[in-house]
Design a protein around this motif. Structure first.
Motif, short mmCIF file in Angstrom:
data_model
loop_
_atom_site.label_atom_id
_atom_site.label_comp_id
_atom_site.label_asym_id
_atom_site.label_seq_id
_atom_site.Cartn_x
_atom_site.Cartn_y
_atom_site.Cartn_z
N ALA A 359 0.83 -1.20 0.00
CA ALA A 359 0.00 0.00 0.00
C ALA A 359 0.87 1.26 0.00
O ALA A 359 0.56 2.24 -0.69
CB ALA A 359 -0.92 0.00 1.22
N ARG A 360 1.97 1.23 0.77
CA ARG A 360 2.87 2.39 0.83
C ARG A 360 3.48 2.66 -0.54
O ARG A 360 3.53 3.81 -1.01
CB ARG A 360 3.97 2.14 1.85
N ARG A 361 3.94 1.61 -1.21
CA ARG A 361 4.55 1.77 -2.53
C ARG A 361 3.52 2.31 -3.54
O ARG A 361 3.83 3.18 -4.36
CB ARG A 361 5.11 0.45 -3.02
N ASN A 362 2.32 1.79 -3.47
CA ASN A 362 1.27 2.26 -4.38
C ASN A 362 0.88 3.70 -4.09
O ASN A 362 0.56 4.47 -5.01
CB ASN A 362 0.05 1.35 -4.28
N ALA A 363 0.89 4.09 -2.82
CA ALA A 363 0.58 5.48 -2.46
C ALA A 363 1.64 6.42 -3.03
O ALA A 363 1.32 7.49 -3.57
CB ALA A 363 0.50 5.63 -0.95
N GLN A 364 2.90 6.02 -2.92
CA GLN A 364 3.98 6.86 -3.46
C GLN A 364 3.89 6.97 -4.97
O GLN A 364 4.09 8.05 -5.54
CB GLN A 364 5.33 6.26 -3.05
#
Length: 621
Positions: A359-364
């Protein structure tokens, strides 16, 4: 309960705070123009409000807000959880300048199971006004369609609209490929269809284990009664459900959870939602809240959780990238709102930690994409500003276009763009009447007159564009100039957009206010923006024109049939839901409409199928 401080030139925050009780509640800050600056909640109103006006150093955002406070109001609540719910309601309705605001103009997709004797299952967006049960929301329409695809294979529920269902005389293709049980022609008993609906409901509620257990018992009973075909069908249904259960899993078991991560860069933030329901990964959805200067990621995440789940049913577990302020309180409020326990977790391990990282990678990635898009839009606006010699980039751009087919069903469109892009809520269409068919100049003149009528009449608070784009050459531009002069409007920059000789994108000629004609070329950011706005105006006009033309032809087709007046025409279209369904109906079905006997029904059927001289069979249906 509301309290107002006495009128004063300078708001005395300390005195106001001292007058407040030590009870839970919500406070609101207003500026001198009575606009809401901030809405907040408090466990103890006196302590929370006084903290704003003590000597403790505060961040620049808070100092700028306090410098504008002219008065405050408070509302006492029964509990801190009630204060949280009221705070979210007020933030949504008042949109305070200094609160973090969740922005999402798109409606959430749901699965709808209609309230009908033979319920239909399908995707639904928009207001939940159709009677039935709604399951969701889902993070994307793709997730809904994947789920519906599985549901139709497993439970064979109908997906057709009621107007089609009511007029079927034989099974459709969905039945032939095993995705519908054809309740429309009674190929399944009503009790059996109702049982399929009940099982589908269990599945959508995430109760797959209970469903498979029930099906196993039914399969065993059918086998003992030597009903081997029924037992085989139940066996295949159980196998299909179990196949879905093992396709996605979380920590080796079924789960109902959301995973939330946040990425920030400057004033922009992205909150990414990764959703699992019954162990199935439903995909991701990115949100871009308006931070209003808030730079602390946990605070942005807390505001998102409070506002999003105040509107949407929360899952039993929400996994967070960061711990958030007042997590226990938000957890309590969400549990009370949902009527069951809702757990907020952070600092997780194992499979959940992998989901948080994803989720963090997709948010970035989503934030980087949004920033790139925003930067490109900003560059295009600056390019247009420089091309037109403006002091500042245009804050509002409008574009007009005309659409018709050889003069038939003329429609004008007006689309609006601001610094962020299209403002679809402010789009307008104008049905053009009283002109010679095909007279584009008169059509443009009429549309612009209607757009600027309020300004011409001197009505206050009329919003005018900074740049007005006209899709056309010198003739259309002259019409726009005449309308603005007659209305006494100044300060609006007129630009004509003329297509190149080969009508190739990038070869457009821009007719500028100073009389120049320039061809910026396909690489020009200014022309790219003009093309974007012009193409949207063209699309919007074409859509309106086609709808108007089809409606006119539909109405005309029925008008040409002897014995069909306005009342019968309206009754026919209402009964069948439109001309296509009427054309597909049998004579007996048409004769069931009030006021239509069999002889007239046969005449209608013949006319719609080109077997009668009552209608002009050369016109498009």
């Amino acid at each position: 309960m509301s309290q107002h401080p006495p009128d004063a030139a300078v708001f005395d925050g300390r005195a106001f705070a001292a007058s407040l009780p030590l009870v839970p509640g919500v406070y609101r800050m207003f500026d001198a123009d009575d606009a809401v600056l901030y809405v907040g909640k408090a466990r103890a109103l006196r302590n929370r409000v006084s903290s704003y006006f003590n000597a403790t150093p505060k961040v620049a955002r808070i100092m700028a807000m306090l410098a504008q406070v002219a008065r405050m109001e408070v509302t006492v609540t029964r509990s801190e959880a009630d204060a949280l719910l009221l705070e979210n309601q007020l933030i949504k309705s008042l949109k305070p300048r200094y609160n973090v605001l969740l922005r999402d103009d798109k409606s959430y997709p749901y699965i709808l199971l209609t309230k009908h004797a033979s319920p239909r299952i399908g995707l639904h967006r928009g207001p939940r006004s159709v009677p039935g049960r709604y399951f969701g929301p889902y993070p994307s329409t793709g997730a809904v369609r994947d789920t519906l695809n599985m549901m139709q294979k497993l439970f064979r529920l109908r997906s057709c609209e009621d107007s089609v269902f009511n007029n079927r005389s034989r099974p459709c293709l969905q039945y032939q490929i095993g995705r519908c049980s054809a309740p429309c022609v009674d190929l399944i008993k009503p009790d059996d269809y109702a049982e399929s609906v009940r099982r589908a409901t269990l599945f959508l509620e995430g109760r797959s284990d209970a469903l498979t257990g029930e099906l196993e018992m039914a399969m065993q009973a059918a086998s003992e009664q030597l009903e081997f075909e029924q037992a085989a069908r139940l066996r295949d249904l159980i196998a299909g459900i179990r196949k879905l259960q093992v396709r996605q899993f979380v920590d080796g078991r079924s789960a109902d959870l959301d995973v939330l991560a946040v990425a920030q860069q400057g004033a922009m933030a992205c909150v990414l939602l990764l959703a699992f329901r019954d162990g199935r990964n439903l995909g991701t959805r990115a949100f871009f809240p308006k931070t209003n200067g808030e730079e602390n990621a946990p605070d942005v995440l807390a505001a998102f959780v409070s506002q999003y789940y105040a509107e949407q049913a929360p899952p039993s577990e929400i996994v967070l990238e960061h711990d958030i302020p007042e997590r226990g309180l938000i957890e309590q409020a969400l549990s009370e709102h949902a009527g069951r326990k809702v757990e907020l977790r952070f600092n997780v391990r194992g499979e959940r930690a992998a989901h948080v990282d994803m989720a963090r990678r997709n948010a970035q990635l989503a934030l980087a994409t949004e920033l790139t898009s925003s930067s490109a839009q900003h560059a295009r606006l600056e390019g247009l500003r420089d091309l037109l010699g403006m002091q500042e980039s245009p804050a509002r751009i409008e574009c007009f276009d005309i659409s018709h087919t050889m003069g038939e069903a003329t429609v004008a469109s007006c689309v609006v763009f601001d610094a962020q892009g299209a403002v679809r809520k402010q789009y307008r269409r104008y049905n053009i009447n009283g002109i010679e068919p095909g007279d584009d100049y008169a059509a443009m003149h009429q549309a612009l007159q209607r757009r600027f009528r309020a300004a011409a009449e001197g009505q206050p608070d009329v919003v005018l564009p900074d740049v007005l784009l006209i899709d056309g050459g010198a003739g259309q531009l002259a019409q726009a100039r005449d309308v603005l002069i007659d209305a006494g409007i100044q300060g609006v920059i007129l630009v004509g957009v003329a297509k190149g000789p080969a009508r190739k994108a990038g070869d457009e000629t821009l007719l500028l206010p100073d009389g120049r004609e320039v061809q910026p070329g396909a690489a020009s950011p200014a022309l790219q923006l003009v093309q974007q706005v012009r193409d949207e105006a063209h699309r919007f006009a074409i859509t309106g024109h086609r709808g108007k033309r089809q409606k006119a032809r539909t109405t005309s087709r029925l008008q040409d049939i002897a014995g069909i007046g306005p009342r019968r025409r309206a009754a026919l279209l209402k009964h069948f839901g439109g001309l296509p369904a009427l054309r597909a109906a049998a004579v007996d079905d048409i004769a069931r409409v009030d006021g239509v006997n069999r002889a007239l029904a046969e005449r209608i059927w013949n006319s719609l199928h080109g077997l009668s001289h009552d209608a002009d069979t050369t016109s498009a249906p």
